[in-house]
Design a protein around this motif. Structure first.
Motif, PDB file in Angstrom:
ATOM      1  N   ALA A   1       9.406  23.281  68.074  1.00 39.79           N
ATOM      2  CA  ALA A   1       8.047  22.879  68.441  1.00 39.79           C
ATOM      3  C   ALA A   1       8.158  21.839  69.541  1.00 39.79           C
ATOM      4  CB  ALA A   1       7.295  22.324  67.239  1.00 39.79           C
ATOM      5  N   LEU A   2       7.316  21.961  70.567  1.00 34.89           N
ATOM      6  CA  LEU A   2       7.380  21.084  71.737  1.00 34.89           C
ATOM      7  C   LEU A   2       6.061  20.339  71.875  1.00 34.89           C
ATOM      8  CD1 LEU A   2       9.531  20.676  74.075  1.00 34.89           C
ATOM      9  CD2 LEU A   2       8.079  22.186  75.436  1.00 34.89           C
ATOM     10  N   THR A   3       6.144  19.024  72.017  1.00 34.73           N
ATOM     11  CA  THR A   3       4.952  18.221  72.243  1.00 34.73           C
ATOM     12  C   THR A   3       5.187  17.284  73.419  1.00 34.73           C
ATOM     13  OG1 THR A   3       5.698  16.562  70.633  1.00 34.73           O
ATOM     14  CG2 THR A   3       4.226  18.286  69.828  1.00 34.73           C
ATOM     15  N   SER A   4       4.130  17.022  74.180  1.00 32.50           N
ATOM     16  CA  SER A   4       4.233  16.178  75.368  1.00 32.50           C
ATOM     17  C   SER A   4       3.399  14.928  75.178  1.00 32.50           C
ATOM     18  CB  SER A   4       3.759  16.951  76.606  1.00 32.50           C
ATOM     19  OG  SER A   4       3.877  16.139  77.757  1.00 32.50           O
ATOM     20  N   ASP A   5       3.955  13.789  75.654  1.00 33.03           N
ATOM     21  CA  ASP A   5       3.237  12.515  75.541  1.00 33.03           C
ATOM     22  C   ASP A   5       3.547  11.669  76.764  1.00 33.03           C
ATOM     23  OD1 ASP A   5       1.840  10.303  74.740  1.00 33.03           O
ATOM     24  OD2 ASP A   5       3.356   9.631  73.301  1.00 33.03           O
ATOM     25  N   GLY A   6       2.854  11.926  77.852  1.00 35.62           N
ATOM     26  CA  GLY A   6       3.026  11.119  79.064  1.00 35.62           C
ATOM     27  C   GLY A   6       4.402  11.275  79.671  1.00 35.62           C
ATOM     28  N   ASP A   7       5.206  10.203  79.583  1.00 34.45           N
ATOM     29  CA  ASP A   7       6.513  10.190  80.222  1.00 34.45           C
ATOM     30  C   ASP A   7       7.607  10.829  79.371  1.00 34.45           C
ATOM     31  OD1 ASP A   7       5.511   8.912  82.446  1.00 34.45           O
ATOM     32  OD2 ASP A   7       5.960   6.906  81.681  1.00 34.45           O
ATOM     33  N   THR A   8       7.272  11.312  78.203  1.00 42.42           N
ATOM     34  CA  THR A   8       8.280  11.919  77.339  1.00 42.42           C
ATOM     35  C   THR A   8       7.786  13.259  76.810  1.00 42.42           C
ATOM     36  OG1 THR A   8       7.462  10.843  75.321  1.00 42.42           O
ATOM     37  CG2 THR A   8       9.158   9.669  76.609  1.00 42.42           C
ATOM     38  N   VAL A   9       8.759  14.089  76.444  1.00 44.48           N
ATOM     39  CA  VAL A   9       8.499  15.350  75.758  1.00 44.48           C
ATOM     40  C   VAL A   9       9.394  15.374  74.535  1.00 44.48           C
ATOM     41  CG1 VAL A   9       8.636  17.858  75.875  1.00 44.48           C
ATOM     42  CG2 VAL A   9       7.864  16.569  77.860  1.00 44.48           C
ATOM     43  N   THR A  10       8.830  15.719  73.393  1.00 40.58           N
ATOM     44  CA  THR A  10       9.594  15.737  72.154  1.00 40.58           C
ATOM     45  C   THR A  10       9.814  17.174  71.699  1.00 40.58           C
ATOM     46  OG1 THR A  10       8.690  13.597  71.464  1.00 40.58           O
ATOM     47  CG2 THR A  10       9.673  14.980  69.753  1.00 40.58           C
ATOM     48  N   LEU A  11      11.063  17.494  71.424  1.00 46.13           N
ATOM     49  CA  LEU A  11      11.424  18.804  70.897  1.00 46.13           C
ATOM     50  C   LEU A  11      11.859  18.629  69.451  1.00 46.13           C
ATOM     51  CD1 LEU A  11      12.008  21.857  71.395  1.00 46.13           C
ATOM     52  CD2 LEU A  11      14.345  21.174  72.007  1.00 46.13           C
ATOM     53  N   ARG A  12      11.170  19.341  68.572  1.00 46.39           N
ATOM     54  CA  ARG A  12      11.580  19.358  67.161  1.00 46.39           C
ATOM     55  C   ARG A  12      12.245  20.700  66.882  1.00 46.39           C
ATOM     56  NH1 ARG A  12       7.181  15.991  67.246  1.00 46.39           N
ATOM     57  NH2 ARG A  12       7.384  14.118  65.947  1.00 46.39           N
ATOM     58  N   VAL A  13      13.440  20.623  66.349  1.00 47.65           N
ATOM     59  CA  VAL A  13      14.263  21.805  66.147  1.00 47.65           C
ATOM     60  C   VAL A  13      14.723  21.848  64.693  1.00 47.65           C
ATOM     61  CG1 VAL A  13      16.275  23.084  66.994  1.00 47.65           C
ATOM     62  CG2 VAL A  13      15.132  21.465  68.499  1.00 47.65           C
TER      63      VAL A  13
ATOM     64  N   GLN B   1      25.729  12.002  67.347  1.00 52.96           N
ATOM     65  CA  GLN B   1      26.312  10.972  68.204  1.00 52.96           C
ATOM     66  C   GLN B   1      25.324  10.616  69.302  1.00 52.96           C
ATOM     67  OE1 GLN B   1      29.414  12.605  71.078  1.00 52.96           O
ATOM     68  NE2 GLN B   1      29.354  14.220  69.519  1.00 52.96           N
ATOM     69  N   PRO B   2      25.653   9.592  70.127  1.00 48.97           N
ATOM     70  CA  PRO B   2      24.727   9.212  71.202  1.00 48.97           C
ATOM     71  C   PRO B   2      24.510  10.350  72.192  1.00 48.97           C
ATOM     72  CG  PRO B   2      26.338   7.479  70.820  1.00 48.97           C
ATOM     73  CD  PRO B   2      26.793   8.656  70.017  1.00 48.97           C
ATOM     74  N   VAL B   3      23.267  10.459  72.668  1.00 55.33           N
ATOM     75  CA  VAL B   3      22.911  11.473  73.656  1.00 55.33           C
ATOM     76  C   VAL B   3      21.869  10.871  74.591  1.00 55.33           C
ATOM     77  CG1 VAL B   3      21.025  12.467  72.287  1.00 55.33           C
ATOM     78  CG2 VAL B   3      22.211  13.899  73.967  1.00 55.33           C
ATOM     79  N   ALA B   4      21.895  11.313  75.831  1.00 54.11           N
ATOM     80  CA  ALA B   4      20.813  11.006  76.764  1.00 54.11           C
ATOM     81  C   ALA B   4      20.153  12.328  77.119  1.00 54.11           C
ATOM     82  CB  ALA B   4      21.343  10.315  78.011  1.00 54.11           C
ATOM     83  N   ALA B   5      18.817  12.356  77.086  1.00 50.25           N
ATOM     84  CA  ALA B   5      18.093  13.614  77.262  1.00 50.25           C
ATOM     85  C   ALA B   5      17.042  13.463  78.358  1.00 50.25           C
ATOM     86  CB  ALA B   5      17.432  14.020  75.949  1.00 50.25           C
ATOM     87  N   SER B   6      16.900  14.514  79.154  1.00 46.61           N
ATOM     88  CA  SER B   6      15.904  14.537  80.218  1.00 46.61           C
ATOM     89  C   SER B   6      15.361  15.949  80.336  1.00 46.61           C
ATOM     90  CB  SER B   6      16.531  14.102  81.547  1.00 46.61           C
ATOM     91  OG  SER B   6      15.578  14.127  82.592  1.00 46.61           O
ATOM     92  N   GLY B   7      14.052  16.073  80.617  1.00 50.82           N
ATOM     93  CA  GLY B   7      13.459  17.399  80.719  1.00 50.82           C
ATOM     94  C   GLY B   7      12.260  17.419  81.645  1.00 50.82           C
ATOM     95  N   ALA B   8      11.871  18.619  82.047  1.00 51.31           N
ATOM     96  CA  ALA B   8      10.727  18.773  82.955  1.00 51.31           C
ATOM     97  C   ALA B   8      10.281  20.231  82.943  1.00 51.31           C
ATOM     98  CB  ALA B   8      11.102  18.345  84.371  1.00 51.31           C
ATOM     99  N   TRP B   9       9.039  20.449  83.424  1.00 51.43           N
ATOM    100  CA  TRP B   9       8.524  21.807  83.611  1.00 51.43           C
ATOM    101  C   TRP B   9       8.980  22.277  84.996  1.00 51.43           C
ATOM    102  CZ3 TRP B   9       6.593  24.391  79.607  1.00 51.43           C
ATOM    103  CH2 TRP B   9       6.138  23.654  78.505  1.00 51.43           C
ATOM    104  N   THR B  10      10.108  22.963  85.032  1.00 53.39           N
ATOM    105  CA  THR B  10      10.752  23.317  86.296  1.00 53.39           C
ATOM    106  C   THR B  10      10.174  24.582  86.931  1.00 53.39           C
ATOM    107  OG1 THR B  10      12.460  24.452  85.019  1.00 53.39           O
ATOM    108  CG2 THR B  10      12.899  22.172  85.711  1.00 53.39           C
ATOM    109  N   GLU B  11       9.538  25.415  86.150  1.00 50.12           N
ATOM    110  CA  GLU B  11       8.817  26.590  86.642  1.00 50.12           C
ATOM    111  C   GLU B  11       7.544  26.715  85.815  1.00 50.12           C
ATOM    112  OE1 GLU B  11      11.197  30.149  86.590  1.00 50.12           O
ATOM    113  OE2 GLU B  11      13.020  29.068  87.143  1.00 50.12           O
TER     114      GLU B  11
END
Length: 486
Positions: free
Chosen positions: A384-396, A425-435
C-alpha cells in the motif's frame, strides 16, 4: 582558504581520535594535482556505478576523501573478501608469537574433524598452502549450516599436490581463521582487537561467525573506508605505526610478494600473482579486495594508498580508472599550490551523492489502496502506498511480516528495514513519480554494497511490481509480479 584537512575533520562524525588519524594535506603539497583527483571523481561518476567511499593517501597524508551520500565516513561497510587480508595479518601475528608456523600441517589442528583415512595430499597440506590459495583442491569445499565447516573442508577431495595448483578458496581462509582460534583461544576479531584494530583506531569492527562460532575469515568483516586506508598505510610502512612495530616487517614482505602464479594476462589485475591473502597488481602494486568493489590498494614506489568501498559489477574498471587517472598524476616533488582547483575539488568531495529518483510524471490515485499478490517466490503478499508532502510511505507485507518504508522525495530518508536476503539494518530511501502512474524508489543499505530499485506501475485495479539489485552473486532482477486491489 580552508584545506581538505579542515573540511574533512569538520564533516566527519564518529571519527577516531586525533592520535590515530592520518594527517590531512592538500594534494599539491604531496605531489598530486587537485585537477587529476577531480578528473578521477568526475570519471567515476560518469563511468562507474557506483563508488561509495574514497580515501587517497600520499606520503602518509590523506589528500582527498569523500563519500557518496547516503554513504558516509562514520558508517561501516561490508568488506567481503578484503577480510582475507586481515585474517592473513592475524596468522602473521600468531606466527610471530610462536603459536604456529607456516610449515604446520593443517591436520595438526583438527584431529577430531579429520577423515578416518586422510589422503596423502591432505596430510601434506600446510598453513603455507592455505595462505597462498594452493591447497590442492580442484573445487572449493562447501560451507553449509548443517555440517562443521572444518570437517567439510577436510573431507573434500585434494587431487593436486598442495602448492602446485592455484584455486581461489574462501573455505581455505576460513581454516586459517579456525587455526588462529585453535592456537590463541580467541576469534580472529578478538585476537586482532588489541593488536591491530585498537592501535589503528578501527572502532567497533564486526565479523560474521560460522555455525562453529569461528570468524568466517574469508569474508564477513565490516569497517569504515578510513579504516581500510589506515590498514593499507600500516602495510606501506612495513607494519610500523606511530613508532611501534605492530606487524613484523618480514611478514609484510612475505604476505605481499608473489607466492603463487595464477595467470599470464598482462592486462588483468587478477593474473599478476597472489601472496598471502593479498593480490599482486600491475605496476608492482598489491591489494586486498572484496566482491563488488572493496579495495585496499598499496603503491609502494609512489608511497600511496587508495581505499575504496563501492557496489560495482566490473571491479577491473575501477582499478583501470586509478591507473589511468591517479597514477600518472603522482609526482616526486610537491607541486605549486592551485587554490582555485583545490577549492573545486573540496566542494566536489563535500557534495558527492548517489542519484535519487526525481518527479517527472503524474502521480497515480492510489493512496490508501491495498494491492495483494498471488503466492510467489519473493513472498511478497501485499503493498500500500501513501503520499504526504515530502515523503511517500510504502507498507509491505512479506512472508507474513509487515514492513514500513518512508521515502524522501528527491532526497534520502533514513530508516531501518529488512529486505531480500538482508536482515533488518539501516537504510536510506528515496522515491519519486518518474513516469505517469509509475513510482520508482531506491533502497540504499549503506553499510553494504546493496542498493535496490523498486518500480510500481499502476494501471486500473492492478500494479506491476519490479525489484532489481545493483549487484548480486546471482540474478540482480527478480521476476515481475502483478498485484490487484484487494
Amino acid at each position: 582558504m580552508k584545506t581538505l584537512c579542515i573540511i574533512a575533520l569538520i564533516a566527519a562524525t564518529g571519527s577516531v581520535g586525533v592520535g590515530v588519524e592520518l594527517p590531512r594535506s592538500t594534494p599539491e603539497a604531496q605531489g598530486i594535482s587537485s585537477a587529476a583527483v577531480l578528473a578521477f571523481i568526475d570519471a567515476a561518476d560518469a563511468d562507474i556505478d557506483a563508488l561509495h567511499g574514497f580515501v587517497l593517501v600520499r606520503h602518509g597524508h590523506v589528500v582527498a576523501e569523500g563519500w557518496w551520500a547516503p554513504y558516509n565516513a562514520a558508517s561501516p561497510h561490508m568488506l567481503y573478501s578484503l577480510s582475507k587480508s586481515f585474517t592473513s595479518t592475524a596468522v602473521g601475528l600468531a606466527i610471530a608469537e610462536g603459536k604456529l608456523s607456516l610449515d604446520d600441517p593443517v591436520l595438526k589442528f583438527f584431529p577430531d574433524a579429520a577423515p578416518a583415512e586422510p589422503s596423502h595430499n591432505l596430510r601434506e597440506m600446510r598453513v603455507h598452502d592455505l595462505l597462498r590459495m594452493s591447497t590442492g583442491h580442484q573445487t572449493e569445499p562447501p560451507r553449509t549450516d548443517d555440517q562443521p565447516w572444518s570437517k567439510t573442508f577436510l573431507a573434500h577431495p585434494v587431487p593436486f599436490k598442495p602448492g602446485t595448483h592455484f584455486l581461489y578458496n574462501t573455505s581455505g581462509t576460513y581454516m586459517l581463521s579456525a587455526i588462529v582460534q585453535k592456537v590463541t583461544g580467541q576469534t580472529v576479531l578478538d585476537y586482532l582487537t588489541p593488536r591491530l584494530f585498537e592501535p589503528l583506531g578501527i572502532e567497533n569492527p564486526t565479523w560474521e561467525l560460522s555455525p562453529e562460532g569461528v570468524s568466517t575469515g574469508g569474508y564477513g568483516l565490516s569497517v569504515r573506508t578510513g579504516d581500510i586506508a589506515r590498514f593499507g598505510q600500516l602495510y606501506l610502512q612495513k607494519g610500523r605505526w606511530q613508532g611501534k612495530q605492530l606487524v613484523p616487517a618480514a611478514w609484510i614482505d612475505a604476505a605481499t610478494k608473489l607466492q603463487t602464479s595464477n595467470g599470464s594476462n598482462p592486462n588483468s589485475d587478477w593474473d599478476q600473482g597472489y601472496g598471502y591473502q593479498f593480490w599482486r597488481c600491475r605496476h608492482g602494486f598489491y591489494r586486498g579486495d572484496g566482491a563488488f568493489g572493496q579495495y585496499c590498494i598499496v603503491m609502494p614506489e609512489q608511497d600511496a594508498v587508495v581505499a575504496i568501498t563501492s557496489g560495482v559489477r566490473d571491479m577491473q574498471a575501477v582499478m583501470n580508472l586509478i591507473w589511468d587517472r591517479l597514477l600518472p598524476a603522482m609526482k616526486d616533488a610537491p607541486l605549486a599550490p592551485d587554490n582555485v582547483t583545490a577549492g573545486k575539488l573540496e566542494r566536489r568531495l563535500k557534495g558527492l551523492s548517489l542519484p535519487t529518483p526525481r518527479d517527472s510524471g503524474s502521480a497515480a490515485e492510489v493512496s490508501g489502496k491495498k494491492y495483494t499478490f498471488a503466492p510467489n517466490d519473493q513472498r511478497l503478499e501485499a503493498i500500500a502506498l501513501t503520499s504526504d508532502g515530502d515523503t511517500v510511505t510504502l507498507r509491505v507485507r512479506i512472508d507474513g511480516a509487515e514492513r514500513r518504508i518512508v521515502f524522501g522525495r528527491g532526497q534520502w530518508r533514513d530508516g531501518r528495514v529488512a529486505w531480500g536476503p538482508l536482515p533488518e539494518q539501516p537504510v536510506a530511501a528515496s522515491g519519486a513519480w518518474t513516469e505517469d502512474n509509475t513510482f520508482t524508489a531506491r533502497l540504499c543499505f549503506y553499510e553494504t554494497p546493496y542498493i535496490y530499485t523498486i518500480r510500481l506501475k499502476f494501471a486500473g485495479q492492478q500494479v506491476q511490481y519490479d525489484c532489481e539489485a545493483n549487484v548480486s552473486f546471482g540474478p540482480t532482477r527478480a521476476p515481475q509480479l502483478i498485484g490487484r486491489v484487494q
